[in-house]
Design a protein around this motif. Structure first.
Motif, PDB file in Angstrom:
ATOM      1  N   SER A  37       0.837  -1.195   0.000  1.00  0.00           N
ATOM      2  CA  SER A  37       0.000   0.000   0.000  1.00  0.00           C
ATOM      3  C   SER A  37       0.875   1.248   0.000  1.00  0.00           C
ATOM      4  N   LYS A  39       2.507   2.868  -2.436  1.00  0.00           N
ATOM      5  CA  LYS A  39       3.771   2.768  -3.185  1.00  0.00           C
ATOM      6  C   LYS A  39       3.706   3.476  -4.536  1.00  0.00           C
ATOM      7  N   ASN A  40       2.651   4.263  -4.761  1.00  0.00           N
ATOM      8  CA  ASN A  40       2.463   4.953  -6.050  1.00  0.00           C
ATOM      9  C   ASN A  40       2.380   3.986  -7.233  1.00  0.00           C
ATOM     10  N   ILE A  41       1.913   2.797  -6.986  1.00  0.00           N
ATOM     11  CA  ILE A  41       1.777   1.792  -8.043  1.00  0.00           C
ATOM     12  C   ILE A  41       0.612   2.179  -8.961  1.00  0.00           C
ATOM     13  N   GLU A  42       0.879   2.155 -10.272  1.00  0.00           N
ATOM     14  CA  GLU A  42      -0.145   2.502 -11.255  1.00  0.00           C
ATOM     15  C   GLU A  42      -0.623   1.289 -12.047  1.00  0.00           C
ATOM     16  N   LEU A  58      -3.228  -3.477  -1.638  1.00  0.00           N
ATOM     17  CA  LEU A  58      -2.795  -2.539  -2.680  1.00  0.00           C
ATOM     18  C   LEU A  58      -3.526  -1.202  -2.560  1.00  0.00           C
ATOM     19  N   ASP A  60      -4.384   2.761  -1.443  1.00  0.00           N
ATOM     20  CA  ASP A  60      -3.642   4.032  -1.473  1.00  0.00           C
ATOM     21  C   ASP A  60      -2.541   4.027  -2.523  1.00  0.00           C
ATOM     22  N   ASN A  61      -2.881   3.569  -3.724  1.00  0.00           N
ATOM     23  CA  ASN A  61      -1.966   3.653  -4.855  1.00  0.00           C
ATOM     24  C   ASN A  61      -2.629   4.442  -5.981  1.00  0.00           C
ATOM     25  N   GLN A  62      -2.163   4.251  -7.213  1.00  0.00           N
ATOM     26  CA  GLN A  62      -2.713   4.970  -8.374  1.00  0.00           C
ATOM     27  C   GLN A  62      -3.193   3.992  -9.440  1.00  0.00           C
ATOM     28  N   ASN A  83      -7.791   3.989  -5.001  1.00  0.00           N
ATOM     29  CA  ASN A  83      -7.013   3.975  -6.231  1.00  0.00           C
ATOM     30  C   ASN A  83      -7.784   4.772  -7.281  1.00  0.00           C
TER      31      ASN A  83
END
Length: 300
Positions: A37, A39-42, A58, A60-62, A83
């Protein structure tokens, strides 16, 4: 752009706690919980080596698209709230999934869950909708969840109609605060089918401003224990149920009395009040009076 790959997992301090004697690939196969969570994962890449995952964090990512999770047939909990997801798809292989968290995304249609026969909790609150939009729950998805779903959270999604939710007869917890419900009759119709419901939150809906709405819902949902965060006293429940039964019995009695009265009075009305002309006896009497009238005296 950050893409979720095995390298990202390996570099995460939260995860690569290498067990003695295990290589990285072997370690990945032992993972059951994956915390990624914030980690700016898109995008989700190929992480299929984590085939024993049961819980995946997962949030709080993008992430914009749910994909590449078909390998995770053992997954039971999926946390993807907050997200940028716009569509629920590619989850049909996750047939052991029991808890799905998708709140705070951009979803407008709840769909694609028809194969998730083990789903117990579905969290969809606070979708970031465009002005005037409301969250729509596909009837096919609702029907497929009718026997399994116990918890549904649809808070703050501009919803004004819940008739389609009637099929969810196994619901125990229902949260629909800050929506647009305003018709008590519609709510009663739905809740009459939810015999397992113990907790419900409708706070912030227009219907809550109606007189005695709380009393009404308590008598309809007889298994309810908490309404809008307030516990329901059992003595209060019994009093309201008895009061409702007495009121309905009185209404039935009054209706029957009115019906009986109408049946008795109707013939009287037809005999005496309807314009059928004067009684024959009256006509005869009047004719006699006319004939009896004395002639004027000839001597006058």
């Amino acid at each position: 752009m950050v893409r979720l790959t095995l390298d990202v997992i390996g570099k995460s301090k939260n995860h690569f706690k290498k067990k003695r004697g295990l290589s990285f690939p072997e370690y990945l196969k032992t993972l059951t919980h994956l915390h990624l969570s914030g980690k700016n994962i898109e995008d989700i890449g190929d992480i299929s080596m984590c085939r024993n995952l049961t819980v995946l964090y997962l949030y709080d990512n993008q992430i914009t698209h749910i994909c590449n999770l078909d390998f995770a047939s053992n997954l039971t909990h999926l946390y993807m709230q907050n997200n940028n997801i716009t569509k629920i798809d590619n989850l049909f292989t996750l047939q052991k999934l029991s808890k799905l968290y998708l709140s705070g995304n951009r979803i407008t249609v709840v769909e694609g869950l028809e194969k998730l026969c083990e789903l117990r909790e579905l969290h969809l609150e606070n979708q970031r909708l465009a002005p005037g939009e409301k969250l729509f729950l596909d009837p096919r998805t609702l029907l497929s969840l009718a026997e399994s779903l116990h918890v549904l959270n649809i808070n703050n999604n501009n919803i004004d109609d819940i008739k389609g939710l009637t099929v969810l007869k196994e619901l125990k917890h229902f949260s629909a605060a800050d929506n647009k419900f305003h018709r008590m009759e519609e709510l009663e119709e739905v809740f009459n089918h939810w015999h397992q419901l113990t907790r419900m939150d409708l706070s912030g809906n227009p219907v809550c401003k109606k007189a005695k709405y709380r009393d009404c819902l308590i008598t309809v949902c007889t298994s309810l224990e908490v309404l809008n965060g307030r516990e329901i006293n059992e003595l209060t429940r019994q009093f309201l149920i008895n009061w409702k039964a007495s009121k309905e019995a009185k209404k039935i009695k009054n209706d029957q009395h009115m019906t009986t009265g109408q049946l008795i009075s109707y013939p009287l009305t037809s005999d005496f009040n309807v314009g059928l002309g004067p009684h024959p006896a009256h006509i005869h009497s009047h004719a006699n009076v006319q004939r009896w009238k004395p002639q004027q005296s000839l001597r006058a």
